[in-house]
Design a protein around this motif. Structure first.
Motif, PDB file in Angstrom:
ATOM      1  N   UNK A  70      -3.874  -8.481  11.860  1.00 53.97           N
ATOM      2  CA  UNK A  70      -4.212  -8.796  10.477  1.00 53.97           C
ATOM      3  C   UNK A  70      -3.221  -8.562   9.715  1.00 53.97           C
ATOM      4  N   UNK A  71      -2.283  -9.264   9.586  1.00 49.98           N
ATOM      5  CA  UNK A  71      -1.697  -9.027   8.175  1.00 49.98           C
ATOM      6  C   UNK A  71      -2.296  -8.757   6.848  1.00 49.98           C
ATOM      7  N   UNK A  72      -2.884  -9.311   6.214  1.00 40.40           N
ATOM      8  CA  UNK A  72      -3.774  -9.430   5.093  1.00 40.40           C
ATOM      9  C   UNK A  72      -4.578  -7.497   5.078  1.00 40.40           C
ATOM     10  N   UNK A  73      -4.324  -6.915   6.088  1.00 36.36           N
ATOM     11  CA  UNK A  73      -4.986  -5.157   5.675  1.00 36.36           C
ATOM     12  C   UNK A  73      -3.296  -4.975   5.315  1.00 36.36           C
ATOM     13  N   UNK A  74      -2.361  -4.927   5.883  1.00 40.41           N
ATOM     14  CA  UNK A  74      -0.721  -4.707   4.986  1.00 40.41           C
ATOM     15  C   UNK A  74      -0.452  -5.074   3.586  1.00 40.41           C
ATOM     16  N   UNK A  75      -1.036  -6.356   3.502  1.00 35.75           N
ATOM     17  CA  UNK A  75      -0.841  -7.123   2.420  1.00 35.75           C
ATOM     18  C   UNK A  75      -1.774  -6.532   0.839  1.00 35.75           C
ATOM     19  N   UNK A  76      -2.962  -5.915   1.383  1.00 41.71           N
ATOM     20  CA  UNK A  76      -3.855  -5.316   0.476  1.00 41.71           C
ATOM     21  C   UNK A  76      -3.179  -4.691  -0.175  1.00 41.71           C
ATOM     22  N   UNK A  77      -3.178  -3.356   1.420  1.00 39.68           N
ATOM     23  CA  UNK A  77      -3.218  -1.971   1.254  1.00 39.68           C
ATOM     24  C   UNK A  77      -1.855  -1.885   0.003  1.00 39.68           C
ATOM     25  N   UNK A  78      -0.437  -2.900  -0.485  1.00 36.31           N
ATOM     26  CA  UNK A  78       0.874  -2.486  -0.846  1.00 36.31           C
ATOM     27  C   UNK A  78       0.194  -3.327  -2.244  1.00 36.31           C
ATOM     28  N   UNK A  79      -0.382  -3.843  -2.470  1.00 40.24           N
ATOM     29  CA  UNK A  79      -0.771  -4.427  -3.388  1.00 40.24           C
ATOM     30  C   UNK A  79      -1.975  -3.884  -4.000  1.00 40.24           C
ATOM     31  N   UNK A  80      -2.651  -2.540  -3.722  1.00 38.52           N
ATOM     32  CA  UNK A  80      -3.227  -2.001  -4.335  1.00 38.52           C
ATOM     33  C   UNK A  80      -2.867   0.159  -4.681  1.00 38.52           C
ATOM     34  N   UNK A  81      -1.939   0.764  -2.956  1.00 42.60           N
ATOM     35  CA  UNK A  81      -1.777   1.991  -3.053  1.00 42.60           C
ATOM     36  C   UNK A  81      -1.627   2.352  -4.093  1.00 42.60           C
ATOM     37  N   UNK A  82      -0.732   1.997  -5.205  1.00 43.55           N
ATOM     38  CA  UNK A  82      -0.043   3.299  -6.140  1.00 43.55           C
ATOM     39  C   UNK A  82      -1.260   3.010  -7.118  1.00 43.55           C
ATOM     40  N   UNK A  83      -2.157   3.002  -7.731  1.00 43.76           N
ATOM     41  CA  UNK A  83      -3.488   3.495  -8.073  1.00 43.76           C
ATOM     42  C   UNK A  83      -4.184   4.609  -7.631  1.00 43.76           C
ATOM     43  N   UNK A  84      -3.415   5.355  -5.968  1.00 44.31           N
ATOM     44  CA  UNK A  84      -4.347   6.753  -5.752  1.00 44.31           C
ATOM     45  C   UNK A  84      -3.000   7.420  -5.006  1.00 44.31           C
ATOM     46  N   UNK A  85      -1.962   6.898  -5.062  1.00 40.90           N
ATOM     47  CA  UNK A  85      -1.160   7.674  -4.098  1.00 40.90           C
ATOM     48  C   UNK A  85       0.073   6.568  -5.033  1.00 40.90           C
ATOM     49  N   UNK A  86       1.326   7.358  -3.688  1.00 41.20           N
ATOM     50  CA  UNK A  86       2.947   7.070  -4.506  1.00 41.20           C
ATOM     51  C   UNK A  86       3.812   6.656  -3.119  1.00 41.20           C
ATOM     52  N   UNK A  87       4.899   6.395  -2.996  1.00 34.51           N
ATOM     53  CA  UNK A  87       5.416   5.508  -1.978  1.00 34.51           C
ATOM     54  C   UNK A  87       5.949   6.921  -1.248  1.00 34.51           C
ATOM     55  N   UNK A  88       5.885   7.906  -1.801  1.00 37.77           N
ATOM     56  CA  UNK A  88       6.561   9.341  -0.826  1.00 37.77           C
ATOM     57  C   UNK A  88       5.219   9.523  -0.152  1.00 37.77           C
ATOM     58  N   UNK A  89       4.140   9.750  -0.597  1.00 38.69           N
ATOM     59  CA  UNK A  89       3.110  10.126   0.754  1.00 38.69           C
ATOM     60  C   UNK A  89       2.377   8.952   1.368  1.00 38.69           C
ATOM     61  N   UNK A  90       2.706   8.152   0.972  1.00 40.08           N
ATOM     62  CA  UNK A  90       2.442   6.546   2.180  1.00 40.08           C
ATOM     63  C   UNK A  90       3.671   6.804   3.064  1.00 40.08           C
ATOM     64  N   UNK A  91       4.593   6.970   2.509  1.00 39.00           N
ATOM     65  CA  UNK A  91       5.522   6.467   3.876  1.00 39.00           C
ATOM     66  C   UNK A  91       5.914   8.220   4.584  1.00 39.00           C
ATOM     67  N   UNK A  92       5.436   8.997   3.743  1.00 37.73           N
ATOM     68  CA  UNK A  92       5.312  10.395   4.945  1.00 37.73           C
ATOM     69  C   UNK A  92       4.275  10.175   6.075  1.00 37.73           C
ATOM     70  N   UNK A  93       3.030   9.796   5.711  1.00 37.98           N
ATOM     71  CA  UNK A  93       1.716   9.284   6.750  1.00 37.98           C
ATOM     72  C   UNK A  93       2.685   9.014   7.797  1.00 37.98           C
ATOM     73  N   UNK A  94       2.776   7.660   7.304  1.00 37.18           N
ATOM     74  CA  UNK A  94       3.437   6.680   8.088  1.00 37.18           C
ATOM     75  C   UNK A  94       4.286   6.992   9.248  1.00 37.18           C
ATOM     76  N   UNK A  95       5.502   7.745   8.446  1.00 38.39           N
ATOM     77  CA  UNK A  95       6.213   7.814   9.860  1.00 38.39           C
ATOM     78  C   UNK A  95       6.107   9.584  10.300  1.00 38.39           C
ATOM     79  N   UNK A  96       5.350  10.365   9.453  1.00 39.39           N
ATOM     80  CA  UNK A  96       4.513  11.368  10.495  1.00 39.39           C
ATOM     81  C   UNK A  96       3.942  10.954  11.789  1.00 39.39           C
ATOM     82  N   UNK A  97       2.864   9.650  11.654  1.00 41.45           N
ATOM     83  CA  UNK A  97       2.205   9.085  12.468  1.00 41.45           C
ATOM     84  C   UNK A  97       2.769   7.895  13.816  1.00 41.45           C
ATOM     85  N   UNK A  98       3.615   7.849  13.313  1.00 43.46           N
ATOM     86  CA  UNK A  98       4.360   6.838  13.931  1.00 43.46           C
ATOM     87  C   UNK A  98       6.111   6.706  13.981  1.00 43.46           C
ATOM     88  N   UNK A  99       6.501   7.526  13.009  1.00 40.60           N
ATOM     89  CA  UNK A  99       7.672   6.720  13.013  1.00 40.60           C
ATOM     90  C   UNK A  99       8.233   8.219  13.895  1.00 40.60           C
TER      91      UNK A  99
END
Length: 226
Positions: A70-99
């Motif tokens: 379901x790559x559309x989930x990723x595309x939708x998220x990347x296109x809209x996350x800036x309205x409620x989070x920063x790139x640093x916040x998203x990257x930190x959470x992603x690597x904390x969970x899967x990195x």
């Protein structure tokens, strides 16, 4: 179980996840005319906690969405996350969970191999479609964090060479243009008849931020496959 739209991204929640405990005392205080400074702080903290929990769920769903086709989930998220989070916040959470820092090997297979493929797709798509998210001069912390993760977990990945190149290009864009700052020499053989010195040519102006971002985006389009 129902499906809610969290910041424009579909998210499946159970009834328990969707429920928020009623703040009986706070509601009574508001009916009396306000909860006071302490109540305002508590309400602000509660709202912030809910937003953080939703962001964590959205980021946690990125890898399962890629593994589930379901790559559309990723595309939708990347296109809209800036309205409620920063790139640093998203990257930190992603690597904390899967990195997890597990180097690649010829024997990689199964869930670990699938996880690395999903992370490569997520980071590659992010870097390709939104390189401006990583334009954080002068230190470029997000891009360097991605590079460290790739070198530890996927040292043979082609993505490493792209990150190196993008980092070098972004750092080069921040260097002062000494040639433009230097005064232009007077053209030979063009001294005015009255003996006055010839006017110096005006130095070229630095590119506007919009032009700089357009150069970065154009660079990504030309170097990375769609």
């Amino acid at each position: 179980m129902g499906q809610d739209l969290v910041h424009g991204v579909p998210h499946v929640t159970s009834l328990q996840e969707g429920q928020v405990p009623h703040d009986t005392k706070g509601a009574q205080d508001r009916l009396r005319g306000g909860a006071g400074p302490s109540g305002s702080r508590d309400e602000t903290h509660r709202v912030w906690s809910l937003q953080q929990q939703r962001l964590e769920k959205l980021v946690a769903n990125l890898v399962p969405a890629m593994l589930g086709g379901n790559p559309s989930y990723l595309l939708t998220f990347l296109g809209s996350y800036r309205s409620f989070a920063t790139a640093q916040q998203v990257l930190d959470l992603l690597l904390q969970r899967y990195g997890c820092a597990l180097p690649s090997s010829d024997e990689d297979s199964g869930p670990l191999h699938q996880l690395k493929q999903a992370m490569t797709s997520i980071l590659g798509t992010w870097l390709h479609q939104y390189p401006e998210d990583f334009h954080q001069p002068p230190e470029f912390p997000c891009l360097k964090t991605v590079l460290t993760y790739i070198e530890l977990s996927m040292p043979g990945s082609d993505l490493k060479y792209w990150v190196h190149f993008l980092l070098a290009e972004l750092e080069h864009l921040e260097l002062p243009d000494t040639e433009d700052d230097a005064p232009a020499p007077e053209p030979a053989g063009e001294t005015p008849l009255d003996g006055a010195p010839a006017p110096a040519l005006l130095p070229a102006t630095a590119p506007e931020p919009e032009q700089r971002d357009a150069r970065i985006t154009d660079l990504c389009v030309r170097l990375l496959p769609v």
